[in-house]
Design an enzyme around this catalytic site. Structure first.
Site, PDB file in Angstrom:
ATOM      1  N   ASP A 130      47.533  83.685  54.462  1.00  0.00           N
ATOM      2  CA  ASP A 130      48.996  83.516  54.490  1.00  0.00           C
ATOM      3  C   ASP A 130      49.370  82.317  55.344  1.00  0.00           C
ATOM      4  O   ASP A 130      48.660  81.967  56.280  1.00  0.00           O
ATOM      5  CB  ASP A 130      49.671  84.778  55.034  1.00  0.00           C
ATOM      6  CG  ASP A 130      49.068  85.227  56.348  1.00  0.00           C
ATOM      7  OD1 ASP A 130      48.024  85.915  56.319  1.00  0.00           O
ATOM      8  OD2 ASP A 130      49.610  84.854  57.409  1.00  0.00           O
ATOM      9  N   GLU A 151      36.882  92.691  53.525  1.00  0.00           N
ATOM     10  CA  GLU A 151      36.283  91.385  53.803  1.00  0.00           C
ATOM     11  C   GLU A 151      34.760  91.476  53.807  1.00  0.00           C
ATOM     12  O   GLU A 151      34.060  90.534  53.441  1.00  0.00           O
ATOM     13  CB  GLU A 151      36.750  90.872  55.177  1.00  0.00           C
ATOM     14  CG  GLU A 151      38.252  90.650  55.298  1.00  0.00           C
ATOM     15  CD  GLU A 151      38.741  90.602  56.745  1.00  0.00           C
ATOM     16  OE1 GLU A 151      39.868  90.141  56.955  1.00  0.00           O
ATOM     17  OE2 GLU A 151      38.012  91.027  57.665  1.00  0.00           O
TER      18      GLU A 151
HETATM   19  N1  ADE Z   1      44.910  87.791  59.330  1.00  0.00           N
HETATM   20  C1  ADE Z   1      45.388  87.308  58.182  1.00  0.00           C
HETATM   21  N2  ADE Z   1      46.621  86.774  58.344  1.00  0.00           N
HETATM   22  C2  ADE Z   1      46.933  86.946  59.649  1.00  0.00           C
HETATM   23  C3  ADE Z   1      48.066  86.616  60.434  1.00  0.00           C
HETATM   24  N3  ADE Z   1      49.122  86.005  59.906  1.00  0.00           N
HETATM   25  N4  ADE Z   1      48.034  86.939  61.739  1.00  0.00           N
HETATM   26  C4  ADE Z   1      46.973  87.558  62.266  1.00  0.00           C
HETATM   27  N5  ADE Z   1      45.878  87.889  61.582  1.00  0.00           N
HETATM   28  C5  ADE Z   1      45.856  87.583  60.280  1.00  0.00           C
END
Ligand code: ADE
Length: 265
Positions: A223, A36
């Site tokens: 996500d 990142e």
């Molecule tokens: N970073 C990216 N996706 C995530 C998720 N689902 N839960 C926690 N941190 C994250």
């Protein structure tokens, strides 16, 4: 701002009305994962320079430079000495934030990173959010008042002009130390009214608050937690796209800060 969109026109619009001594001069970005952080480090041509700031024994890394009149520092908690993976999560996020704030005395802290998003709350993969509030979902202490302490709901500083100029989304962020979501986590995340979920934000904001450093949390969605796909698969598939969205937004945010005070945001 949609991924891939340019920001050069937008960020020059707002005039600087604040007296110069109030202008933001030093910005500290706290970013958990190298994937990142490195695109931003390269785009800003920052140099690694941590020897005088962090103890010799820690894996934390600082990249610094001057860009658009701002002193910019990016700190990352580095890699686990044994396993070689990024030191993600609240402990490393809080520790590196503490050390960097002590050493650098920033005018503004930005916690930038990725997050899971809830489509039921309007999140899509690739969206970039600014957190309006942070809270924890894995600090369950079912004793009166300690229960509220555990959740630790805290409002962030308002940044309406920044959000409008860059076309960012707003939502509440819930933080915990797991990438997945247990049924207990889910219950607390719902009661936190969270749109996005990460693994550092509330802890970094806590440290910034301890030292009265204004903090902005910028999260790019990798996500969709309520979307039916396995989180790990979707996260890994979208990490570089989300890092790219974070890079574009990060550059625009830094341009926007130029010549402004916290009140101008
Ligand atoms: N970073 C990216 N996706 C995530 C998720 N689902 N839960 C926690 N941190 C994250």
């Amino acid at each position: 701002m949609a991924p891939g969109e340019e920001c050069s026109v937008l960020v020059h619009e707002a005039p600087c009305l604040a007296p110069p001594h109030n202008n933001i001069s030093t910005v500290l970005l706290v970013i958990a994962m190298q994937a990142e952080a490195l695109p931003l480090v390269e785009a800003l041509k920052l140099s690694q320079d941590d020897t005088l700031v962090f103890p010799k024994s820690v894996p934390w890394i600082k990249y610094s430079g001057i860009h658009d009149g701002l002193h910019i520092h990016i700190v990352v908690p580095g890699k686990d000495a044994v396993l070689g993976v990024d030191n993600v999560g609240t402990v490393s996020g809080a520790l590196v934030s503490y050390a960097a704030i002590q050493a650098l005395q920033p005018d503004l802290l930005i916690n930038a990173g990725t997050a899971g998003g809830f489509k039921a709350k309007g999140a899509c993969v690739g969206d970039v959010f600014v957190a309006t509030e942070v809270a924890y979902h894995d600090r369950r202490i079912p004793i009166p008042i300690f229960d509220k302490y555990g959740v630790g709901a805290t409002k962030t500083i308002p940044t309406p002009k920044l959000v409008e100029a860059l076309g960012l989304k707003l939502g509440k962020l819930s933080t915990g130390n797991s990438l997945d979501m247990s049924p207990q986590d889910e219950e607390v995340i719902k009661s936190n009214d969270a749109t996005i979920k990460d693994m550092e934000g509330a802890a970094v904001a806590y440290v910034a608050n301890l030292f009265s450093v204004p903090a902005i949390l910028i999260k790019s969605v990798t996500d969709i937690i309520d979307g039916g796909r396995p989180t790990t698969e979707e996260f890994l598939e979208n990490l570089s796209m989300a890092a790219d969205a974070l890079l574009k937004t990060g550059i625009c945010v830094l341009k926007f800060l130029n010549g402004k005070s916290i009140a101008d945001l």
